[in-house]
Design a protein around this motif. Structure first.
Motif, PDB file in Angstrom:
ATOM      1  N   PHE A 130       0.803  -1.170  -0.012  1.00  0.00           N
ATOM      2  CA  PHE A 130      -0.070  -0.057  -0.051  1.00  0.00           C
ATOM      3  C   PHE A 130       0.892   1.119  -0.034  1.00  0.00           C
ATOM      4  CE2 PHE A 130      -3.770  -2.564   1.615  1.00  0.00           C
ATOM      5  CZ  PHE A 130      -4.446  -2.363   0.555  1.00  0.00           C
ATOM      6  N   ARG A 131       2.012   1.350   0.584  1.00  0.00           N
ATOM      7  CA  ARG A 131       2.988   2.297   0.677  1.00  0.00           C
ATOM      8  C   ARG A 131       3.693   2.797  -0.616  1.00  0.00           C
ATOM      9  NH1 ARG A 131       5.295   0.533   5.840  1.00  0.00           N
ATOM     10  NH2 ARG A 131       7.027  -0.051   4.298  1.00  0.00           N
ATOM     11  N   GLU A 132       3.834   1.569  -1.328  1.00  0.00           N
ATOM     12  CA  GLU A 132       4.364   1.746  -2.593  1.00  0.00           C
ATOM     13  C   GLU A 132       3.393   2.145  -3.531  1.00  0.00           C
ATOM     14  OE1 GLU A 132       6.356  -2.090  -3.625  1.00  0.00           O
ATOM     15  OE2 GLU A 132       7.805  -1.851  -1.953  1.00  0.00           O
ATOM     16  N   MET A 133       2.126   1.924  -3.319  1.00  0.00           N
ATOM     17  CA  MET A 133       1.088   2.301  -4.027  1.00  0.00           C
ATOM     18  C   MET A 133       0.798   3.863  -3.952  1.00  0.00           C
ATOM     19  SD  MET A 133      -1.581  -0.879  -4.115  1.00  0.00           S
ATOM     20  CE  MET A 133      -2.808  -0.142  -4.537  1.00  0.00           C
ATOM     21  N   GLY A 134       1.342   4.494  -2.997  1.00  0.00           N
ATOM     22  CA  GLY A 134       1.083   5.856  -2.573  1.00  0.00           C
ATOM     23  C   GLY A 134       0.252   6.331  -1.515  1.00  0.00           C
ATOM     24  N   ARG A 135      -0.054   5.424  -0.904  1.00  0.00           N
ATOM     25  CA  ARG A 135      -0.956   5.515   0.263  1.00  0.00           C
ATOM     26  C   ARG A 135      -0.038   6.098   1.423  1.00  0.00           C
ATOM     27  NH1 ARG A 135      -6.054   5.286  -1.697  1.00  0.00           N
ATOM     28  NH2 ARG A 135      -6.242   3.204  -2.811  1.00  0.00           N
ATOM     29  N   PRO A 136      -0.458   7.060   2.187  1.00  0.00           N
ATOM     30  CA  PRO A 136       0.337   7.753   3.312  1.00  0.00           C
ATOM     31  C   PRO A 136       0.461   6.490   4.308  1.00  0.00           C
ATOM     32  CG  PRO A 136      -1.855   9.009   2.778  1.00  0.00           C
ATOM     33  CD  PRO A 136      -1.896   7.946   1.909  1.00  0.00           C
TER      34      PRO A 136
END
Length: 193
Positions: A130-136
Motif C-alpha cells: 500500500f505504501r508503494e502504491m502511494g498511500r500515506p
C-alpha cells in the motif's frame, strides 16, 4: 543404504502429523517409526519435543509465507503484487490444513508466538504494498491491519486474517464470492486501489 535423516525430515513429518492430529500427534516414537529410524535420530537433531514443534511451524512459515512473499517481491508493480497475492491464495489450491490446525492451537506456548510473528510479517508485506502504491503511512498501516483483522480479535485468527486480506483485495476478480465485496470496499476503499 538408507539415507541419513535431516532436521527438515523430522520437521516435515511433524508438520504432517500436526495436520492429521493436532499438536498431540507430534510424538517422537510414532514419528521415528514413520520415518523408519530410532528416537536417537530425533535427539541428534532436537533437544526436546518443543524444539520439534517449533521446527515444524517454521517449515510451514517458510512454505506458506516466506516463499510466497519472496515470489511476489519479484513483481515490481505493488498493485499487481497484491492482485497476484489474492489470486494465488484465493484460488484455493493450497492445502490449508496446517494453517487451520495451527490456528486451533494458537494458545500453545510454542505455536502462539510464531503465529503472531507470521501475522506481523504478512501485515507488513501488505502495508508495504500500500505504501508503494502511494498511500500515506497511516492509511497504509490502517488498511494492512484491516486486512489482517477483518473483525476477528485475538491471535487465534491469524490465518483467517491473511485469507481475508486475500479475499478482500480480490473483489472483482474471477471466483471471488459476492459476500466479500462490502468488506473489500471498507478495507481497500471504494476506488479498489
Amino acid at each position: 543404504m538408507k539415507r541419513k535423516l535431516a532436521r527438515e525430515d523430522w520437521a516435515d513429518a511433524a508438520l504432517e502429523a500436526l495436520c492429521d492430529g493436532g499438536v498431540a500427534a507430534i510424538a517422537v516414537e510414532p514419528l521415528a517409526a514413520k520415518l523408519g529410524t530410532t528416537k536417537g535420530s530425533f535427539y541428534w537433531h532436537f533437544a526436546n519435543r518443543d524444539a520439534l514443534v517449533e521446527a515444524a511451524v517454521r517449515r510451514w512459515v517458510e512454505h506458506d509465507t516466506e516463499a510466497l512473499i519472496t515470489l511476489l517481491d519479484g513483481i515490481s508493480d505493488p498493485e499487481r503484487r497484491l492482485r497476484e497475492l489474492f489470486e494465488l491464495v484465493f484460488s484455493g489450491k493450497d492445502d490449508e490444513r496446517a494453517e487451520l490446525t495451527l490456528l486451533a492451537h494458537a494458545g500453545d506456548p510454542v505455536i502462539g508466538p510464531l503465529l503472531a510473528d507470521v501475522t506481523a510479517r504478512r501485515v507488513d508485506f501488505i502495508v508495504r504494498c500500500f505504501r508503494e502504491m502511494g498511500r500515506p503511512e497511516t492509511e497504509a498501516r490502517h488498511r494492512g491491519l484491516r486486512c489482517a483483522r477483518p473483525g476477528r480479535p485475538g491471535p487465534g485468527s491469524a490465518g483467517e486474517r491473511w485469507n481475508a486480506a486475500v479475499r478482500g483485495r480480490a473483489a472483482g476478480l474471477p471466483g471471488v464470492p459476492a459476500r466479500d465485496y462490502h468488506r473489500v470496499r471498507r478495507i481497500f476503499g471504494s476506488s479498489g486501489g
